[in-house]
Write a protein that holds these residues in place. Structure first.
Motif, PDB file in Angstrom:
ATOM      1  N   ALA A  95     -31.192   2.471  34.963  1.00 57.07           N
ATOM      2  CA  ALA A  95     -31.957   3.683  34.680  1.00 57.07           C
ATOM      3  C   ALA A  95     -31.551   4.780  35.648  1.00 57.07           C
ATOM      4  CB  ALA A  95     -33.461   3.422  34.782  1.00 57.07           C
ATOM      5  N   THR A 126     -37.102   9.823  33.500  1.00 54.76           N
ATOM      6  CA  THR A 126     -36.391   8.557  33.647  1.00 54.76           C
ATOM      7  C   THR A 126     -35.743   8.203  32.318  1.00 54.76           C
ATOM      8  OG1 THR A 126     -37.947   7.778  35.329  1.00 54.76           O
ATOM      9  CG2 THR A 126     -36.566   6.126  34.262  1.00 54.76           C
ATOM     10  N   SER A 128     -33.510   5.209  30.632  1.00 54.69           N
ATOM     11  CA  SER A 128     -33.017   3.842  30.778  1.00 54.69           C
ATOM     12  C   SER A 128     -32.188   3.477  29.557  1.00 54.69           C
ATOM     13  CB  SER A 128     -34.180   2.866  30.940  1.00 54.69           C
ATOM     14  OG  SER A 128     -34.901   2.763  29.725  1.00 54.69           O
TER      15      SER A 128
END
Length: 280
Positions: A95, A126, A128
């Protein structure tokens, strides 16, 4: 035997200023950008092997390059693009996180600006391998109401000296962070709407405590903006104490709730999260 725990690395606080020059009236976007990667970087720590490490200098350079290549229509849109690029460039990363602060400028003319004091817009993105999450926010939003606030009925023990009050100044320097449940958002409009809801609720509701005020502000956001799953607050109580004029030898000098000393520390710190109930 020692075992490596959770770890991440990145480049903190790159000051990215983007000037838009392709219109008769220039625009300015002023950002403070921090990025980090987490994933399988054990070898870098355990054996000094940097083969999987995307240098922090490269992260910094990408932050500057993407201000031009992608543009900065909003902090969130820019952060999503930057995090996606960093994740692509670092195969060992699980991530990429990008945090952005945006500083506001007021226009003085076609190509002149003055840096505005006051609150700072923030976001934390974030990305990922399985998806993306966005937390928007603001900090340093200093608000005050001169009446319409009380504090009484609290627990008292042998160390309590605070007097109850039916009328006090309520002030704080607010930090608020709200999590979106989608990335299909008009980020600028959403930010403006949340900020307006927070300010109008603070201004128009009676407060029995800062805790209650934060809950009312958070409830107003999650109840009126269905794309926001939760909002968190950190609110230092900026105390204002009435100045005692009784020792002054001045005839007729009274202080009827008009002159205060603003104390910056110590201060009460109130924190809470308000969530939108999941549908039954």
């Amino acid at each position: 035997m020692a075992v490596l725990g959770e770890n991440r690395y990145g480049k903190a606080e790159s000051r990215v200023v983007r000037i838009v020059r392709d219109t008769p009236r220039h625009e300015i976007v002023d950002l403070n950008v921090s990025s980090s990667l987490r994933g399988d970087f054990d070898a870098a720590h355990v054996s000094g092997d940097q083969a999987a490490v995307l240098p922090t200098d490269t992260q910094k350079n990408t932050a500057f390059a993407y201000a031009k290549l992608h543009g900065v229509s909003s902090p969130e849109d820019y952060a999503l693009a930057l995090a996606s690029r960093l994740l692509e460039a670092a195969p060992a990363a699980a991530a990429a996180e990008v945090r952005v602060e945006q500083y506001a400028w007021d226009r003085l003319g076609q190509h002149a600006f003055a840096r505005r004091g006051g609150d700072v817009r923030t976001c934390e993105v974030t990305v990922s391998r399985s998806g993306a999450s966005v937390v928007s926010g603001l900090k340093d939003l200093v608000v005050l109401k001169s009446t319409g606030s009380e504090f009484k009925g609290f627990l008292v023990d042998e160390f309590t000296t605070l007097a109850e009050t039916d009328d006090r100044i309520l002030a704080t320097s607010l930090v608020a962070r709200w999590r979106h449940d989608t990335t299909d958002v008009d980020w600028n409009a959403s930010f403006d709407d949340v900020r307006e809801v927070l300010l109008s609720t603070f201004a128009t509701t009676y407060s029995r405590a800062l805790q209650e005020t934060l809950y009312l502000m958070g409830s107003a956001v999650v109840d009126t903006m269905p794309g926001i799953a939760e909002i968190s607050f950190s609110a230092p109580n900026k105390h204002h104490f009435l100045v005692d004029f009784s020792g002054f030898e001045v005839d007729g000098l009274t202080n009827d709730g008009e002159v205060f000393i603003a104390a910056d520390r110590p201060y009460g710190l109130i924190e809470c999260t308000v969530l939108r109930d999941a549908p039954a």
